[in-house]
Design an enzyme around this catalytic site. Sequence first.
Site, short mmCIF file in Angstrom:
data_model
loop_
_atom_site.label_atom_id
_atom_site.label_comp_id
_atom_site.label_asym_id
_atom_site.label_seq_id
_atom_site.Cartn_x
_atom_site.Cartn_y
_atom_site.Cartn_z
CB ALA A 131 27.58 63.66 -76.05
CB ILE A 135 20.32 65.79 -67.17
CG1 ILE A 135 20.66 66.62 -65.93
CG2 ILE A 135 18.82 65.82 -67.43
CD1 ILE A 135 19.95 66.18 -64.67
CB VAL A 138 23.22 63.06 -77.58
CG1 VAL A 138 22.97 63.31 -79.06
CG2 VAL A 138 22.70 64.23 -76.76
CG ASP A 288 24.12 75.92 -69.93
OD1 ASP A 288 25.10 76.30 -69.26
OD2 ASP A 288 23.79 74.72 -70.03
#
Length: 546
Positions: A131, A135, A138, A288
């Site tokens: 992914a 920022i 992965v 979040d």
Amino acid sequence: MTPGEVRRLYFIIRTFLSYGLDELIPKMRITLPLRLWRYSLFWMPNRHKDKLLGERLRLALQELGPVWIKFGQMLSTRRDLFPPHIADQLALLQDKVAPFDGKLAKQQIEAAMGGLPVEAWFDDFEIKPLASASIAQVHTARLKSNGKEVVIKVIRPDILPVIKADLKLIYRLARWVPRLLPDGRRLRPTEVVREYEKTLIDELNLLRESANAIQLRRNFEDSPMLYIPEVYPDYCSEGMMVMERIYGIPVSDVATLEKNGTNMKLLAERGVQVFFTQVFRDSFFHADMHPGNIFVSYEHPENPKYIGIDCGIVGSLNKEDKRYLAENFIAFFNRDYRKVAELHVDSGWVPPDTNVEEFEFAIRTVCEPIFEKPLAEISFGHVLLNLFNTARRFNMEVQPQLVLLQKTLLYVEGVGRQLYPQLDLWKTAKPFLESWIKDQVGIPALVRAFKEKAPFWVEKMPELPELVYDSLRQGKYLQHSVDKIARELQSNHVRQGQSRYFLGIGATLVLSGTFLLVSRPEWGLMPGWLMAGGLIAWFVGWRKTR
């Protein structure tokens, strides 16, 4: 400004104008010089007249890149600042960008691990990212030490200078908002940008995210409701994080959840219970919790368990905030608006001189129509939003921890009702809130407070006799000094009897100020004021002897 900053600012303004965002500024605020400046330097017609304002704003932020996308996402949660049609569009912003080269990610991992090759620590390292976001991205691998599957999160290279440069320009634009928008001061744009900057910089430190995940995992250890993947701190640094790889069903994939035989009612209720447990039991909540960060375990669908990832943003409430929040919810659902108003004043959320009657009436006017809906359809998040919007008119200061909580609550409600539309949030949350409040008063609360303070008292006990002795000795010395001066003053034959009074007061104040200056420096200016008052009184007494 540097030439690079000027070019970037020029591009930002042209982008806004190409989407017709100057419509946000009332015509009366666009002065003739500003209009000339706009057409001479930024001649750019609105190329998207067929789209609504909220959609144009979203597309403009999308075009400006990652920093602005995340800024728009944060603004979408501030529904106290924007009308629903704009906030809803901002919520559609997707934090998806093209991945950076996996070889570069591999180099960063090797640098973080002391220069050794990736193969020294990991097997099956996948060069293609699993992914990618603005920022970080992965990659998957296996730990060489135990063979466990892990994901490796790596911060984008050279992202910090880009973020700092764009933040600097966002601050510049924020300072213009109060001048251009009629409601600009109420929006407090600089405070909003400062809040965003803190959140963004925190996300760049993966050690912080690692610590957050470890804390949440500890809080829900052996819980049937929530699982947080294991973090491997020995492999973590500011720019890299390694954690257990999980397999689950995205919480937004309702069809797969139903196909798996998931108990949807229990799953929805557990989402609410997990949230209130984090807030009121642990004072530490995942802030979040949008659908992309929440999964559901494939195992035991009749007893479903959430899986939470991406703990970069967390919130916390102190004991007073929790008490006032719980009592506010209960007072609201009891329609006790007087209590709600008093709680806002008592908590310090609004100024102490707030007119409680006017505040109560304003809350009643805004909140009473909510009860036209069935109780099961009332949104906790929108209740908070209505209260905050009303309180803001009475000069409520921005409470960042409450803004985070309200945003998270809206996420939780949205997910819960997507899973089970008949979810009754109040019925699910009320027993928890009432139990928590009951636990804060009475003998159990006193016993718990005693247990919490006992170690401190035991630690200070050996020092107590010495502290008492010193206090008595200093007090005795002060009294002796005052008595001595008073006796000396009484031995003098002054022509006016009032002089003794002023001289005694002056001496007492000077000595008291001197004593406090030496023994209580934390009292600030108080000793100085006492000494100054003493000198004035002494001077008056001396003048009366003339």
